[in-house]
Design a protein around this motif. Structure first.
Motif, PDB file in Angstrom:
ATOM      1  N   LEU A  14      21.670  20.257  65.480  1.00 51.07           N
ATOM      2  CA  LEU A  14      21.164  21.615  65.236  1.00 51.07           C
ATOM      3  C   LEU A  14      20.952  22.353  66.548  1.00 51.07           C
ATOM      4  O   LEU A  14      21.295  23.517  66.685  1.00 51.07           O
ATOM      5  N   LEU A  17      24.110  23.519  67.921  1.00 51.32           N
ATOM      6  CA  LEU A  17      24.738  24.588  67.160  1.00 51.32           C
ATOM      7  C   LEU A  17      23.980  25.911  67.215  1.00 51.32           C
ATOM      8  O   LEU A  17      24.523  26.959  66.904  1.00 51.32           O
ATOM      9  N   ASP A  21      25.918  29.356  65.806  1.00 48.88           N
ATOM     10  CA  ASP A  21      25.886  29.679  64.372  1.00 48.88           C
ATOM     11  C   ASP A  21      24.535  30.195  63.903  1.00 48.88           C
ATOM     12  O   ASP A  21      24.422  30.734  62.824  1.00 48.88           O
ATOM     13  N   SER A  25      23.770  32.688  60.516  1.00 52.64           N
ATOM     14  CA  SER A  25      23.093  32.196  59.319  1.00 52.64           C
ATOM     15  C   SER A  25      21.776  32.922  59.107  1.00 52.64           C
ATOM     16  O   SER A  25      21.404  33.256  57.994  1.00 52.64           O
ATOM     17  N   LEU A 265      18.343  27.435  62.465  1.00 57.35           N
ATOM     18  CA  LEU A 265      19.485  27.880  61.662  1.00 57.35           C
ATOM     19  C   LEU A 265      19.093  28.930  60.629  1.00 57.35           C
ATOM     20  O   LEU A 265      19.915  29.746  60.243  1.00 57.35           O
ATOM     21  N   VAL A 314      24.531  28.683  52.980  1.00 56.59           N
ATOM     22  CA  VAL A 314      25.058  27.804  54.025  1.00 56.59           C
ATOM     23  C   VAL A 314      26.498  28.222  54.287  1.00 56.59           C
ATOM     24  O   VAL A 314      27.355  28.082  53.409  1.00 56.59           O
ATOM     25  N   LEU A 318      28.977  26.373  59.166  1.00 58.11           N
ATOM     26  CA  LEU A 318      27.846  25.460  59.316  1.00 58.11           C
ATOM     27  C   LEU A 318      28.072  24.184  58.509  1.00 58.11           C
ATOM     28  O   LEU A 318      27.807  23.078  58.978  1.00 58.11           O
ATOM     29  N   SER A 321      30.441  21.892  60.163  1.00 66.45           N
ATOM     30  CA  SER A 321      29.948  21.344  61.429  1.00 66.45           C
ATOM     31  C   SER A 321      29.290  19.981  61.245  1.00 66.45           C
ATOM     32  O   SER A 321      29.128  19.238  62.206  1.00 66.45           O
ATOM     33  N   VAL A 324      24.237  19.892  58.567  1.00 67.72           N
ATOM     34  CA  VAL A 324      23.313  20.162  57.464  1.00 67.72           C
ATOM     35  C   VAL A 324      23.183  18.963  56.525  1.00 67.72           C
ATOM     36  O   VAL A 324      23.142  19.103  55.313  1.00 67.72           O
TER      37      VAL A 324
END
Ligand SMILES: [Zn+2]
Length: 391
Positions: A14, A17, A21, A25, A265, A314, A318, A321, A324
């Motif tokens: 996370l 990212l 992202d 999001s 996120l 979502v 994401l 990736s 999640v």
């Protein structure tokens, strides 16, 4: 709900990212919240006119993805009639009977039901008889997946004008050994049975499929087996609603936890929860991109029912990736991973309920909130009926 994955790994991914992202999001969550607020500020519209052609139907999954990208979701506040009516989606919401839900919950969660046990068989039979009596064609789908044998119960109501386009509503019926599993997933299963009773009497453009999944706790095996076969056969799924623990609430401040790194996120969604003092009083709606249309409709019905709801979209980026993992712990995940729309409907399991998997005390009926669950069913029924072509 299956067990959480490795939290430390999730947090690292996370963080990696967040810079690429996170903004996107968060923006999606912000837009959703704003859209929902805007909907509550508009004059209620009459949504009771029946759909008279395929042009009035919600779009296909592919179209939905385009629509979501363009953010053209049409939001109108929904007026709910007081009387049950199968002629409109809002009318169907009033058909939910909390007493039937509670009676099923009592039957399902009175005794542990690990796979192969007498109670597991009883609940499997309850799925089949309830679906049959509601008007569905029923099959028991025996499968072997990942070396385990199980049985899904499938009810089908073939659509009249678009039979190849399927709308799924489902919940898992298995549970771990030595735990009653009233919330996990007696609540979702009883909710599915009541949903099937209400929707089973109708005639729809699209095909409705209701499923009691087996071996979810063993790693989503029943849903994975079924969705893999669907995908290989190029079947079309336009919406998939998954009930996974819909019965537990806690209105005390700080009763809601979040996965580590979640705020990176979904910053706006987390801010909304913090504004509510992190109370565990809402239903979480978690959709992939193509499942967002159904999620936003469900959110509007939740507003109409004064049901606190938190919708999270979502993104495909994401999802691909791998960051999640905590959002892939139930039977919506095989739909997402096959590229189908999917919407998880959940009280967030162990992030709120200390009785999850009997961790702190029994996961028993007396810990649950049936008024909340009945509202969840109403909101889901409205969204599912809309996807089926009812207006
Ligand atoms: Zn579980």
């Amino acid at each position: 709900m299956t067990l959480p994955r490795n939290r430390a790994l999730l947090l690292v991914v996370l963080l990696l990212l967040a810079s690429c992202d996170g903004d996107k999001s968060s923006r999606a969550a912000t837009d959703t919240a704003q859209d929902t607020q805007a909907a509550t500020d508009t004059t209620p519209a009459d949504l009771t006119a029946p759909a008279d052609s395929a042009d009035d139907l919600p779009e296909t999954a592919e179209d939905n993805a385009e629509d979501n990208a363009a953010e053209v979701q049409e939001d109108v506040a929904i007026a709910l009639p007081a009387q049950c009516s199968t002629a409109s989606a809002p009318g169907l919401v009033a058909c939910v009977q909390q007493a039937r839900y509670e009676a099923d919950l009592l039957t399902v969660a009175s005794t542990p039901r690990p796979p192969g046990s007498a109670q597991w068989q009883l609940v499997q039979d309850l799925c089949a008889t309830t679906f049959e009596q509601a008007g569905f064609s029923v099959t028991r789908e025996a499968f072997t997946y990942d070396g385990r044998d199980g049985v899904n119960v499938i009810g089908t109501l073939v659509g009249q004008s678009l039979p190849d386009e399927k709308v799924y509503v489902s919940a898992h019926y298995d549970h771990i050994t030595s735990c009653l599993g009233a919330d996990d997933n007696g609540s979702g299963l009883a909710g599915l049975l009541e949903t099937a009773r209400v929707l089973g009497g109708g005639h729809y453009d699209r095909t409705l499929v209701v499923v009691c999944w087996d071996l979810e706790e063993a790693g989503l095996l029943g849903s994975a087996a079924h969705v893999t076969a669907l995908h290989e056969a190029n079947e079309r799924v336009v919406a998939s609603f998954v009930y996974e623990m819909i019965g537990y609430t806690d209105s005390a401040p700080n009763s809601q936890a979040l996965p580590p790194g979640f705020g990176l996120l979904f910053a706006e969604a987390v801010a909304k929860l913090e504004d509510n003092q992190m109370r565990g009083d809402f239903i979480a709606l978690i959709g992939n991109t193509s499942g967002s249309d159904a999620g936003q409709t469900l959110n509007l019905y939740a507003d109409a029912l004064t049901l606190p709801a938190q919708f999270l979209a979502v993104s495909d980026a994401l999802l691909s990736s791998g960051a999640v993992g905590d959002l892939l712990r139930s039977d919506h995940a095989p739909f997402w991973l096959a590229g189908y729309p999917g919407l998880l409907i959940t009280d967030t399991a162990n992030l709120r309920n200390p009785h999850y998997h009997c961790g702190v005390g029994e996961d028993s009926i007396d810990t649950l909130d049936p008024v909340f669950a009945a509202r969840v069913l109403g909101a889901t029924l409205g969204a599912a009926a809309t996807q089926l072509g009812v207006r």
